[in-house]
Enzyme design. Structure first.
Site, PDB file in Angstrom:
ATOM      1  CG  PHE A   1       4.632  -1.002 -20.471  1.00  0.00           C
ATOM      2  CD1 PHE A   1       4.441  -0.451 -21.731  1.00  0.00           C
ATOM      3  CD2 PHE A   1       3.943  -2.162 -20.136  1.00  0.00           C
ATOM      4  CE1 PHE A   1       3.585  -1.040 -22.643  1.00  0.00           C
ATOM      5  CE2 PHE A   1       3.081  -2.756 -21.053  1.00  0.00           C
ATOM      6  CZ  PHE A   1       2.903  -2.197 -22.308  1.00  0.00           C
ATOM      7  CG  ASP A   2      10.116   4.437 -18.711  1.00  0.00           C
ATOM      8  OD1 ASP A   2      10.505   4.451 -17.538  1.00  0.00           O
ATOM      9  OD2 ASP A   2       9.981   5.467 -19.405  1.00  0.00           O
ATOM     10  CG  PHE A   3       5.000   5.405 -14.880  1.00  0.00           C
ATOM     11  CD1 PHE A   3       3.845   4.644 -14.903  1.00  0.00           C
ATOM     12  CD2 PHE A   3       4.916   6.731 -14.467  1.00  0.00           C
ATOM     13  CE1 PHE A   3       2.619   5.194 -14.529  1.00  0.00           C
ATOM     14  CE2 PHE A   3       3.703   7.284 -14.093  1.00  0.00           C
ATOM     15  CZ  PHE A   3       2.550   6.505 -14.125  1.00  0.00           C
ATOM     16  CG  ASP A   4       7.958   9.454 -15.325  1.00  0.00           C
ATOM     17  OD1 ASP A   4       6.767   9.538 -14.998  1.00  0.00           O
ATOM     18  OD2 ASP A   4       8.900   9.511 -14.514  1.00  0.00           O
TER      19      ASP A   4
ATOM     20  CB  ALA B   1       7.654  -0.847 -24.139  1.00  0.00           C
TER      21      ALA B   1
END
Length: 391
Positions: free
Chosen positions: A8-11, A164
């Site tokens: 996953f990306d975070f922001d 994602a």
């Protein structure tokens, strides 16, 4: 195919950190008297490294960009970090993915200290096997390289991993590592951006990630309208399966409905008896009705209970949702139970003819088990209420 890992990306993907990021960027720009639009228009700061964005968007040199980043962090560390929230449904998604033994990682251009602080704050850090961010002294690392580090630490190969993210940098970084990607619509990107970057999937809902990871997802490619009616619309869709094959899906769109199970003080259920044209039968069912556009489900339930039964309730609570015919219809029925019932007048539609029947719950269960009551929402509501009330 089923994926063994999801990165996953975070922001904009795990956490909506936009307010803190944008206000901190504006704070830094204002401090150095650099003309900038309102903070709400600074969404290009979400995703890429700050040093790069300050230089590309405001034409400053590397030295000034470094000063801006330091001033940004001054506010973000003390205030902006907690101007954020976990997206609704993310924790539930992580729980489900872990139950499937899918490895989870984060690959973000955000400083790792910030990521870990927020994951701790929202109680989800333990779900991630690997967290890859950047350091405060080296925050210009490419997204492709961060994803590569995450892959190695997860000990998975590219062809069994899904990335994602909500921006093109996530999609392009995944492509550079030869892994499939999904652009998420709840963040700061859009379909055009995802298509241009080469995303394999687009997720409208958070739970779509679960379906993609398990190899079940069907991506809409084309929609052909067939019929638009007073209540339902019908269309034929072409969908791409996770293996890249194309299939047809005939779909009925319905605005959704409500069903209300009323329980009297004598443990009787309020049922309505009416003729249902599609089955050419007179049947028993709980009072129900369709949702009007934009109508609150609870308010709709209260309205339908009053119209069909002439009844009001002191207690009116949710029993959850059911999907009555998921093979072809998108209808969702929201169930409610009512107690403390008082009675007034019915307000039936002109084409509506029905009787209200009070039936002991044991008799209702018997009629269900002997196939005299066949209505799905009634069966679901009866057994949900029976379990809830220990009846």
């Amino acid at each position: 195919m089923r994926y063994k890992a999801v990165i996953f990306d975070f922001d904009g993907t795990i956490c909506d950190t936009g307010e803190g990021i944008l206000k901190s960027a504006k704070f830094a720009l204002d401090y150095y008297n650099i003309e900038a639009p309102d903070y709400t228009e600074l969404t290009y700061f979400i995703g890429p490294p700050l040093l790069v964005t300050f230089q590309e968007k405001f034409g400053v040199d590397a030295a000034m960009a470094d000063k801006l980043v330091k001033k940004y962090r001054e506010r973000y560390t003390n205030k902006g970090l907690l101007e954020s929230k976990l997206y609704d449904g993310i924790k539930e998604l992580l729980v489900k993915l872990k139950k499937e033994d899918i490895k989870l990682g984060i690959a973000s251009s955000k400083p790792q200290d910030y990521i870990e602080a927020l994951l701790d704050h929202y109680g989800v850090k333990s779900y991630f096997d690997v967290i890859c961010g950047v350091t405060f002294s080296a925050d210009c690392e490419s997204k492709a390289n961060i994803i590569s580090r995450c892959l190695k630490e997860l000990e998975v190969s590219g062809n069994e991993t899904l990335m994602a993210g909500d921006k093109k940098y996530d999609i392009e970084g995944a492509k550079a590592n030869m892994i499939d990607s999904v652009g998420v619509m709840w963040g700061y990107g859009n379909r055009v951006e995802f298509a241009g970057a080469g995303a394999k999937f687009v997720a409208d809902k958070i739970d779509d990630i679960y379906s993609i990871a398990l190899g079940y997802f069907e991506q809409t490619q084309e929609v052909q309208g067939i019929f638009n009616g007073r209540i339902i619309d019908v269309h034929n869709d072409k969908v791409m399966l996770v293996d890249g094959e194309i299939a047809d899906r005939e779909v009925v769109d319905h605005p959704g409905g409500v069903g209300i199970i009323g329980l009297t003080d004598d443990n009787e259920i309020l049922l309505v008896r009416q003729f249902r044209y599609p089955y050419k039968e007179t049947i028993y069912e709980i009072p129900a009705g369709k949702l009007e556009k934009g109508e609150d489900a609870r308010e709709a339930g209260i309205r339908e209970f009053s119209e069909e039964c002439g009844a009001k309730a002191e207690v009116f609570e949710s029993l959850g949702e059911i999907y009555p015919s998921p093979g072809y219809c998108g209808e969702i029925i929201r169930l409610f139970y009512a107690k403390g019932i008082s009675y007034g007048e019915q307000h039936l539609d002109d084409d509506e003819f029905l009787d209200v029947i009070k039936m002991p719950i044991k008799e209702v269960v018997t009629k269900i088990m002997t196939n005299e009551i066949k209505d799905a929402k009634t069966i679901a509501a009866v057994f949900k209420l029976k379990e809830l009330m220990n009846l």
